[in-house]
Design a protein around this motif. Structure first.
Motif, PDB file in Angstrom:
ATOM      1  N   PHE A  72      35.768 -53.917  25.982  1.00  0.00           N
ATOM      2  CA  PHE A  72      36.569 -55.128  26.020  1.00  0.00           C
ATOM      3  C   PHE A  72      35.644 -56.304  26.328  1.00  0.00           C
ATOM      4  CE2 PHE A  72      39.309 -51.670  27.442  1.00  0.00           C
ATOM      5  CZ  PHE A  72      40.383 -51.805  26.578  1.00  0.00           C
ATOM      6  N   GLU A  73      35.620 -57.283  25.432  1.00  0.00           N
ATOM      7  CA  GLU A  73      34.884 -58.500  25.740  1.00  0.00           C
ATOM      8  C   GLU A  73      35.644 -59.239  26.832  1.00  0.00           C
ATOM      9  OE1 GLU A  73      34.197 -60.723  22.197  1.00  0.00           O
ATOM     10  OE2 GLU A  73      32.911 -59.181  21.343  1.00  0.00           O
ATOM     11  N   TYR A  74      34.916 -59.972  27.670  1.00  0.00           N
ATOM     12  CA  TYR A  74      35.577 -60.680  28.758  1.00  0.00           C
ATOM     13  C   TYR A  74      34.931 -62.032  29.009  1.00  0.00           C
ATOM     14  CZ  TYR A  74      31.714 -59.572  31.927  1.00  0.00           C
ATOM     15  OH  TYR A  74      30.493 -59.497  32.520  1.00  0.00           O
ATOM     16  N   VAL A  75      35.701 -62.896  29.665  1.00  0.00           N
ATOM     17  CA  VAL A  75      35.240 -64.209  30.095  1.00  0.00           C
ATOM     18  C   VAL A  75      35.770 -64.420  31.502  1.00  0.00           C
ATOM     19  CG1 VAL A  75      35.409 -66.700  29.698  1.00  0.00           C
ATOM     20  CG2 VAL A  75      35.270 -65.141  27.757  1.00  0.00           C
ATOM     21  N   ILE A  76      34.914 -64.939  32.382  1.00  0.00           N
ATOM     22  CA  ILE A  76      35.324 -65.234  33.751  1.00  0.00           C
ATOM     23  C   ILE A  76      35.561 -66.731  33.878  1.00  0.00           C
ATOM     24  CG2 ILE A  76      34.652 -65.212  36.166  1.00  0.00           C
ATOM     25  CD1 ILE A  76      32.845 -62.850  35.542  1.00  0.00           C
ATOM     26  N   GLN A  77      36.722 -67.081  34.421  1.00  0.00           N
ATOM     27  CA  GLN A  77      37.020 -68.479  34.731  1.00  0.00           C
ATOM     28  C   GLN A  77      37.695 -68.528  36.087  1.00  0.00           C
ATOM     29  OE1 GLN A  77      39.322 -70.095  31.518  1.00  0.00           O
ATOM     30  NE2 GLN A  77      37.520 -70.421  30.264  1.00  0.00           N
ATOM     31  N   ARG A  78      37.052 -69.178  37.025  1.00  0.00           N
ATOM     32  CA  ARG A  78      37.542 -69.298  38.397  1.00  0.00           C
ATOM     33  C   ARG A  78      37.824 -67.930  38.990  1.00  0.00           C
ATOM     34  NH1 ARG A  78      37.444 -74.239  40.641  1.00  0.00           N
ATOM     35  NH2 ARG A  78      37.341 -75.835  39.075  1.00  0.00           N
ATOM     36  N   HIS A  79      39.082 -67.636  39.347  1.00  0.00           N
ATOM     37  CA  HIS A  79      39.420 -66.366  39.981  1.00  0.00           C
ATOM     38  C   HIS A  79      40.137 -65.426  39.015  1.00  0.00           C
ATOM     39  CE1 HIS A  79      38.059 -67.831  43.797  1.00  0.00           C
ATOM     40  NE2 HIS A  79      38.735 -68.941  43.587  1.00  0.00           N
ATOM     41  N   ALA A  80      39.836 -65.537  37.730  1.00  0.00           N
ATOM     42  CA  ALA A  80      40.468 -64.679  36.730  1.00  0.00           C
ATOM     43  C   ALA A  80      39.419 -64.186  35.736  1.00  0.00           C
ATOM     44  CB  ALA A  80      41.576 -65.427  35.999  1.00  0.00           C
ATOM     45  N   ILE A  81      39.665 -62.982  35.251  1.00  0.00           N
ATOM     46  CA  ILE A  81      38.858 -62.412  34.176  1.00  0.00           C
ATOM     47  C   ILE A  81      39.798 -62.260  32.989  1.00  0.00           C
ATOM     48  CG2 ILE A  81      37.462 -60.476  33.385  1.00  0.00           C
ATOM     49  CD1 ILE A  81      36.880 -59.787  36.287  1.00  0.00           C
ATOM     50  N   TYR A  82      39.392 -62.776  31.852  1.00  0.00           N
ATOM     51  CA  TYR A  82      40.185 -62.673  30.635  1.00  0.00           C
ATOM     52  C   TYR A  82      39.519 -61.650  29.719  1.00  0.00           C
ATOM     53  CZ  TYR A  82      42.355 -66.938  32.287  1.00  0.00           C
ATOM     54  OH  TYR A  82      43.022 -67.867  33.058  1.00  0.00           O
ATOM     55  N   PHE A  83      40.236 -60.566  29.437  1.00  0.00           N
ATOM     56  CA  PHE A  83      39.730 -59.511  28.566  1.00  0.00           C
ATOM     57  C   PHE A  83      40.327 -59.696  27.170  1.00  0.00           C
ATOM     58  CE2 PHE A  83      39.566 -57.651  32.810  1.00  0.00           C
ATOM     59  CZ  PHE A  83      38.312 -57.088  32.826  1.00  0.00           C
ATOM     60  N   GLY A  84      39.514 -59.493  26.150  1.00  0.00           N
ATOM     61  CA  GLY A  84      39.993 -59.537  24.775  1.00  0.00           C
ATOM     62  C   GLY A  84      40.560 -58.175  24.398  1.00  0.00           C
ATOM     63  N   VAL A  85      41.850 -58.143  24.040  1.00  0.00           N
ATOM     64  CA  VAL A  85      42.530 -56.889  23.706  1.00  0.00           C
ATOM     65  C   VAL A  85      43.181 -57.037  22.337  1.00  0.00           C
ATOM     66  CG1 VAL A  85      44.329 -55.266  24.409  1.00  0.00           C
ATOM     67  CG2 VAL A  85      42.998 -56.466  26.144  1.00  0.00           C
ATOM     68  N   TYR A  86      42.992 -56.035  21.483  1.00  0.00           N
ATOM     69  CA  TYR A  86      43.621 -56.043  20.167  1.00  0.00           C
ATOM     70  C   TYR A  86      44.949 -55.303  20.212  1.00  0.00           C
ATOM     71  CZ  TYR A  86      39.457 -57.919  17.967  1.00  0.00           C
ATOM     72  OH  TYR A  86      38.426 -58.731  17.596  1.00  0.00           O
ATOM     73  N   SER A  87      45.944 -55.889  19.583  1.00  0.00           N
ATOM     74  CA  SER A  87      47.253 -55.239  19.473  1.00  0.00           C
ATOM     75  C   SER A  87      47.212 -54.285  18.278  1.00  0.00           C
ATOM     76  CB  SER A  87      48.343 -56.292  19.286  1.00  0.00           C
ATOM     77  OG  SER A  87      48.195 -56.940  18.038  1.00  0.00           O
ATOM     78  N   PRO A  88      48.244 -53.428  18.108  1.00  0.00           N
ATOM     79  CA  PRO A  88      48.253 -52.507  16.962  1.00  0.00           C
ATOM     80  C   PRO A  88      48.192 -53.212  15.606  1.00  0.00           C
ATOM     81  CG  PRO A  88      49.848 -51.806  18.592  1.00  0.00           C
ATOM     82  CD  PRO A  88      49.330 -53.138  19.046  1.00  0.00           C
ATOM     83  N   ASP A  89      48.684 -54.457  15.529  1.00  0.00           N
ATOM     84  CA  ASP A  89      48.604 -55.187  14.257  1.00  0.00           C
ATOM     85  C   ASP A  89      47.337 -56.050  14.164  1.00  0.00           C
ATOM     86  OD1 ASP A  89      49.353 -56.997  16.168  1.00  0.00           O
ATOM     87  OD2 ASP A  89      50.911 -57.959  14.959  1.00  0.00           O
ATOM     88  N   LEU A  90      46.333 -55.708  14.986  1.00  0.00           N
ATOM     89  CA  LEU A  90      45.005 -56.312  14.997  1.00  0.00           C
ATOM     90  C   LEU A  90      44.995 -57.802  15.356  1.00  0.00           C
ATOM     91  CD1 LEU A  90      43.338 -54.491  11.998  1.00  0.00           C
ATOM     92  CD2 LEU A  90      43.245 -53.928  14.415  1.00  0.00           C
TER      93      LEU A  90
END
Length: 134
Positions: free
Chosen positions: A70-88
Motif C-alpha cells: 500500500f502506498e502511503y502519505v503522512i500528513q500531520r497525525h494521519a497516514i493515508y494509504f492508497g487502496v484499490y476497490s474491486p472496480d479498480l
C-alpha cells in the motif's frame, strides 16, 4: 547591545521550535521507516519504506503466505494509504497514528492487515493496532 541579545534569543527560540515541531514525513529518514511486528499477532509484520507499506502474512510454519503493498502519505497525525476497490478505483484510506518511542499506534489498520483475508481481526476492524519496532 540589548537589541542584539534579544534578536539572537529569538533566533535560537525559532530554531528550537523548528526541531520540536518536526513531524514524520515520507523519506528514508522518517521514524516509521523499518520493520514492525504487530503486537498480539505473530503471523503479520508491517514494513514501511519511504513510499509504501508492505504487510506480510505468515502461515503456521513461519513461511510467507501473502504480501500486500500500500502506498502511503503522512500528513500531520494521519497516514493515508492508497487502496484499490474491486472496480479498480483508487481510494485514500485514512488512519490516525501516534508514535511513542519504539511503538507505532495506528487506528483502523486492521482493515489493511486483514485485506483480502477470510479471517477477521480478533479486536475488530476499528481497533487500534500497536506496531513494535523490530
Amino acid at each position: 547591545m540589548k537589541q542584539k541579545v534579544f534578536l539572537i534569543g529569538i533566533a535560537i527560540c525559532t530554531i528550537a521550535m523548528a526541531f520540536v515541531s518536526c513531524e514524520p514525513i515520507n523519506n528514508e529518514h522518517s521514524p516509521i521507516v523499518g520493520l514492525w511486528a504487530v503486537e498480539g499477532d505473530k503471523n503479520r509484520t508491517v514494513e514501511f519504506d519511504h513510499d509504501k507499506a508492505t504487510i506480510v502474512c505468515y502461515d503456521e510454519k513461519g513461511e510467507v503466505f501473502s504480501k500486500n503493498y500500500f502506498e502511503y502519505v503522512i500528513q500531520r497525525h494521519a497516514i493515508y494509504f492508497g487502496v484499490y476497490s474491486p472496480d479498480l478505483q483508487l481510494y485514500a484510506y485514512e488512519c490516525e497514528y501516534q508514535l511513542e518511542g519504539n511503538k507505532l499506534i495506528i487506528n483502523g489498520l486492521n482493515v489493511l492487515l486483514y485485506y483480502a483475508s477470510t479471517v477477521e481481526p480478533p479486536a475488530g476492524f476499528d481497533a487500534d493496532v500497536v506496531l513494535i519496532k523490530m
